[in-house]
Scaffold this active site. Structure first.
Site, PDB file in Angstrom:
ATOM      1  N   ARG A 123     -28.621 101.155 110.371  1.00  0.00           N
ATOM      2  CA  ARG A 123     -28.439  99.836 109.729  1.00  0.00           C
ATOM      3  C   ARG A 123     -27.279  99.797 108.733  1.00  0.00           C
ATOM      4  NH1 ARG A 123     -33.815 100.564 109.189  1.00  0.00           N
ATOM      5  NH2 ARG A 123     -35.026  99.730 110.928  1.00  0.00           N
ATOM      6  N   LYS A 145     -14.255  92.245 109.884  1.00  0.00           N
ATOM      7  CA  LYS A 145     -14.695  91.882 111.244  1.00  0.00           C
ATOM      8  C   LYS A 145     -14.662  93.116 112.123  1.00  0.00           C
ATOM      9  CE  LYS A 145     -13.231  87.056 111.398  1.00  0.00           C
ATOM     10  NZ  LYS A 145     -12.324  86.106 112.061  1.00  0.00           N
ATOM     11  N   LYS A 229      -4.257  88.103 103.146  1.00  0.00           N
ATOM     12  CA  LYS A 229      -5.546  88.285 103.814  1.00  0.00           C
ATOM     13  C   LYS A 229      -6.653  88.544 102.789  1.00  0.00           C
ATOM     14  CE  LYS A 229      -7.837  89.331 107.915  1.00  0.00           C
ATOM     15  NZ  LYS A 229      -7.988  90.080 109.142  1.00  0.00           N
ATOM     16  N   GLU A 239     -14.378  77.165 100.104  1.00  0.00           N
ATOM     17  CA  GLU A 239     -13.010  77.082 100.628  1.00  0.00           C
ATOM     18  C   GLU A 239     -12.923  77.696 102.026  1.00  0.00           C
ATOM     19  OE1 GLU A 239      -9.906  77.731  97.128  1.00  0.00           O
ATOM     20  OE2 GLU A 239     -11.275  79.403  97.348  1.00  0.00           O
ATOM     21  N   ARG A 243      -9.542  79.797 105.592  1.00  0.00           N
ATOM     22  CA  ARG A 243      -9.253  80.939 106.460  1.00  0.00           C
ATOM     23  C   ARG A 243      -8.662  80.497 107.795  1.00  0.00           C
ATOM     24  NH1 ARG A 243     -13.489  84.863 106.468  1.00  0.00           N
ATOM     25  NH2 ARG A 243     -14.229  83.943 104.554  1.00  0.00           N
ATOM     26  N   ASN A 247      -5.047  81.162 111.623  1.00  0.00           N
ATOM     27  CA  ASN A 247      -4.994  80.848 113.056  1.00  0.00           C
ATOM     28  C   ASN A 247      -3.661  80.258 113.495  1.00  0.00           C
ATOM     29  OD1 ASN A 247      -7.566  81.709 113.542  1.00  0.00           O
ATOM     30  ND2 ASN A 247      -8.488  79.692 113.246  1.00  0.00           N
ATOM     31  N   HIS A 250      -2.172  80.768 116.918  1.00  0.00           N
ATOM     32  CA  HIS A 250      -3.207  81.408 117.730  1.00  0.00           C
ATOM     33  C   HIS A 250      -3.897  80.457 118.703  1.00  0.00           C
ATOM     34  CE1 HIS A 250      -2.522  84.755 115.080  1.00  0.00           C
ATOM     35  NE2 HIS A 250      -3.443  85.494 115.688  1.00  0.00           N
ATOM     36  N   HIS A 254      -3.536  82.075 122.058  1.00  0.00           N
ATOM     37  CA  HIS A 254      -4.692  82.587 122.789  1.00  0.00           C
ATOM     38  C   HIS A 254      -4.744  82.012 124.205  1.00  0.00           C
ATOM     39  CE1 HIS A 254      -9.080  82.910 123.798  1.00  0.00           C
ATOM     40  NE2 HIS A 254      -8.719  84.155 123.603  1.00  0.00           N
ATOM     41  N   HIS A 266      -0.600  90.610 122.234  1.00  0.00           N
ATOM     42  CA  HIS A 266      -1.137  89.573 121.345  1.00  0.00           C
ATOM     43  C   HIS A 266      -0.029  88.946 120.484  1.00  0.00           C
ATOM     44  CE1 HIS A 266      -3.911  87.476 118.730  1.00  0.00           C
ATOM     45  NE2 HIS A 266      -3.362  88.073 117.694  1.00  0.00           N
TER      46      HIS A 266
HETATM   47  N1  LIG Z   1     -10.970  93.065 113.151  1.00  0.00           N
HETATM   48  C1  LIG Z   1      -9.976  92.214 113.038  1.00  0.00           C
HETATM   49  O1  LIG Z   1      -9.936  91.384 112.125  1.00  0.00           O
HETATM   50  C2  LIG Z   1      -8.854  92.292 114.027  1.00  0.00           C
HETATM   51  C3  LIG Z   1      -7.639  91.638 113.759  1.00  0.00           C
HETATM   52  C4  LIG Z   1      -6.601  91.774 114.674  1.00  0.00           C
HETATM   53  C5  LIG Z   1      -6.775  92.518 115.826  1.00  0.00           C
HETATM   54  N2  LIG Z   1      -7.982  93.128 116.068  1.00  0.00           N
HETATM   55  C6  LIG Z   1      -8.194  93.941 117.273  1.00  0.00           C
HETATM   56  O2  LIG Z   1      -7.286  95.015 117.238  1.00  0.00           O
HETATM   57  C7  LIG Z   1      -6.970  95.422 118.566  1.00  0.00           C
HETATM   58  C8  LIG Z   1      -5.492  95.578 118.684  1.00  0.00           C
HETATM   59  O3  LIG Z   1      -5.076  96.513 117.742  1.00  0.00           O
HETATM   60  P1  LIG Z   1      -3.702  97.296 117.908  1.00  0.00           P
HETATM   61  O4  LIG Z   1      -2.643  96.360 118.249  1.00  0.00           O
HETATM   62  O5  LIG Z   1      -3.586  98.136 116.706  1.00  0.00           O
HETATM   63  O6  LIG Z   1      -3.949  98.161 119.250  1.00  0.00           O
HETATM   64  P2  LIG Z   1      -4.439  99.645 119.567  1.00  0.00           P
HETATM   65  O7  LIG Z   1      -5.473 100.093 118.621  1.00  0.00           O
HETATM   66  O8  LIG Z   1      -4.794  99.646 120.998  1.00  0.00           O
HETATM   67  O9  LIG Z   1      -3.121 100.518 119.354  1.00  0.00           O
HETATM   68  C9  LIG Z   1      -1.998 100.284 120.157  1.00  0.00           C
HETATM   69  C10 LIG Z   1      -1.494 101.547 120.849  1.00  0.00           C
HETATM   70  O10 LIG Z   1      -0.737 102.306 119.929  1.00  0.00           O
HETATM   71  C11 LIG Z   1      -1.226 103.649 119.874  1.00  0.00           C
HETATM   72  N3  LIG Z   1      -0.990 104.074 118.499  1.00  0.00           N
HETATM   73  C12 LIG Z   1      -1.667 103.690 117.401  1.00  0.00           C
HETATM   74  N4  LIG Z   1      -1.068 104.148 116.301  1.00  0.00           N
HETATM   75  C13 LIG Z   1       0.007 104.851 116.699  1.00  0.00           C
HETATM   76  C14 LIG Z   1       1.016 105.563 116.014  1.00  0.00           C
HETATM   77  N5  LIG Z   1       1.068 105.600 114.678  1.00  0.00           N
HETATM   78  N6  LIG Z   1       1.960 106.174 116.753  1.00  0.00           N
HETATM   79  C15 LIG Z   1       1.949 106.102 118.096  1.00  0.00           C
HETATM   80  N7  LIG Z   1       1.031 105.434 118.804  1.00  0.00           N
HETATM   81  C16 LIG Z   1       0.065 104.811 118.105  1.00  0.00           C
HETATM   82  C17 LIG Z   1      -2.649 103.544 120.300  1.00  0.00           C
HETATM   83  O11 LIG Z   1      -3.105 104.772 120.805  1.00  0.00           O
HETATM   84  C18 LIG Z   1      -2.578 102.469 121.368  1.00  0.00           C
HETATM   85  O12 LIG Z   1      -2.135 103.028 122.569  1.00  0.00           O
HETATM   86  C19 LIG Z   1      -7.563  94.366 119.485  1.00  0.00           C
HETATM   87  O13 LIG Z   1      -8.744  94.868 120.063  1.00  0.00           O
HETATM   88  C20 LIG Z   1      -7.888  93.213 118.547  1.00  0.00           C
HETATM   89  O14 LIG Z   1      -9.006  92.473 118.988  1.00  0.00           O
HETATM   90  C21 LIG Z   1      -9.005  93.023 115.181  1.00  0.00           C
HETATM   91 ZN   LIG Z   2      -3.575  87.630 115.624  1.00  0.00          ZN
END
Ligand SMILES: NC(=O)c1ccc[n+]([C@@H]2O[C@H](COP(=O)([O-])OP(=O)(O)OC[C@H]3O[C@@H](n4cnc5c(N)ncnc54)[C@H](O)[C@@H]3O)[C@@H](O)[C@H]2O)c1
Ligand SMILES: [Zn+2]
Length: 382
Positions: A123, A145, A229, A239, A243, A247, A250, A254, A266
């Site tokens: 939990r 998130k 952020k 408020e 947030r 978007n 987006h 999207h 993205h």
């Molecule tokens: N929680 C949130 O608020 C939030 C916000 C935005 C995005 N996201 C999520 O994040 C994900 C996308 O994240 P991302 O773009 O970081 O992708 P990712 O985590 O897939 O990383 C991108 C690629 O880069 C590689 N990598 C990471 N760091 C590296 C480094 N320093 N050197 C070399 N390679 C490296 C990874 O292995 C991967 O292949 C999506 O699933 C999205 O939904 C979440």
């Molecule tokens: Zn985004």
């Protein structure tokens, strides 16, 4: 080292700090040891970050912290129920209990998955974010998130659970593949457009310095984004609508991701989305025409597209965007800029309903756009 405090309101969890700088890896274990956060740690990372993972693990052990490492295959496919199960099995096998904390070392995939397991294991156990991608540093690691994908949709299963600390070490950016770096820059541009005119103008003037990932420059950009952020995450629930400014780009972005079967990164989709939505804001009488053109001119300086991909029909984009949850009485609601660095609101609501005809006009304009010939990004090393 830059420090920013986040005071989460949803849920109301303890405040935590984001640290931004260089060479932070040794510091993490020192801080955690001092805080007596947990009696054992599991570092979670992906297969592209084995070297960084081994370095962090060695630093933990040198400080006398009980630590282990689990790495799963890199890529969005790992944000799945199967890999979630494997991660849970893995930490249980390592003897994890309530006294364990997780450390997410990686991009948004590692962060979202690790945070979700931390949210639900017994939990809720603490976790630390060590983002290694630009998206991670400016967006995914902050805000609480967490979640995984389901075959029926992205991020369908998740929870709010804030980290106890975030360490954004800009040295990690050196090895990030260019497409991922550029994709992260779309979110940085967004931050400037929605809330920080100074940031936006800095980007207009310093594309070359950003392209060579100058550490001090990157730390400054990440700081500016984290402040925005953190402000939104810490905002009063009354408020809550504010947030929605995050978007920007987006709604259309999207829809483009869906229509291209997620072949657009993205950030690439968001870059096109921002150009379209800025022109939409101009047509809706909110943003000055010249300012909309500045928003559309910025992403190409960072290797990002602003034109609709070939074969994408404006009407189809409109239909997919409408199916999204952000519709008001059949009209699409978008976060729209009023000026560079300030978003429009109506009666306290930052989701502005817009007529289909205006959306179609803005989309057609993006289809007509030709990439500009000028190239301002200097090759690395200059
Ligand atoms: N929680 C949130 O608020 C939030 C916000 C935005 C995005 N996201 C999520 O994040 C994900 C996308 O994240 P991302 O773009 O970081 O992708 P990712 O985590 O897939 O990383 C991108 C690629 O880069 C590689 N990598 C990471 N760091 C590296 C480094 N320093 N050197 C070399 N390679 C490296 C990874 O292995 C991967 O292949 C999506 O699933 C999205 O939904 C979440
Ligand atoms: Zn985004």
């Amino acid at each position: 080292v830059i420090r920013i405090t986040v005071r989460p309101r949803r849920p109301p969890e303890p405040a935590y700090e984001i640290r931004i700088g260089r060479g932070l890896v040794p510091r993490i274990s020192v801080d955690l040891r001092r805080r007596r956060l947990a009696s054992r740690y599991v570092i979670v990372t992906d297969s592209h970050l084995q070297r960084q993972g081994d370095g962090l693990l060695a630093a933990f052990r040198r400080r006398g912290l009980a630590a282990d490492l689990i790495a799963f295959p890199a890529g969005e496919e790992s944000k799945s129920r199967r890999v979630r199960d494997e991660l849970e099995d893995g930490i249980i096998r390592l003897g994890a209990g309530r006294d364990t904390a997780l450390v997410a070392l990686g991009g948004g995939v590692v962060g979202d998955l690790t945070g979700f397991v931390a949210a639900t294991f017994t939990r809720g156990i603490p976790y630390v974010q060590v983002p290694t991608t630009l998206i991670g540093m400016v967006d995914a690691a902050i805000g609480g998130k967490t979640g995984i994908n389901h075959p029926a949709g992205k991020n369908l299963i998740g929870a709010f659970h804030h980290p106890v600390a975030v360490y954004a070490d800009v040295d990690h950016l050196r090895t990030l593949p260019e497409r991922h770096f550029n994709s992260g820059m779309a979110e940085v541009i967004k931050c400037g457009a929605i809330a920080d005119r100074g940031l936006f103008e800095f980007l207009e003037g310093h594309a070359a310095r950003v392209a060579r990932r100058d550490p001090e420059t990157m730390a400054r950009l990440i700081e500016a984004c984290c402040r925005i952020k953190a402000r939104v995450v810490g905002a009063d629930p009354r408020e809550a609508s504010r947030r929605k400014i995050l978007n920007f780009g987006h709604t259309i972005g999207h829809a483009l991701e869906v229509l291209t079967g997620f072949r657009l990164a993205h950030g690439e989709a968001v870059a096109i989305g921002m150009a379209v939505e800025a022109r939409l804001a101009a047509r809706a009488g909110l943003l000055a025409e010249g300012a909309a053109e500045r928003v559309a001119a910025l992403p190409p300086l960072f290797g990002l597209p602003v034109a609709l991909p070939p074969g994408i029909d404006p009407q189809a984009v409109l239909e997919v965007a409408r199916r999204d949850k952000k519709t008001r009485a059949g009209r699409i609601a978008c976060a729209l800029p009023l000026r560079i660095g300030a978003m429009a609101s109506r009666g306290g609501d930052y989701g502005i309903p817009v007529d289909d005809a205006l959306v179609l006009e803005a989309l057609r304009e993006a289809r007509a756009a030709r990439p500009r010939p000028r190239r301002l990004i200097a090759p690395a090393g200059l």
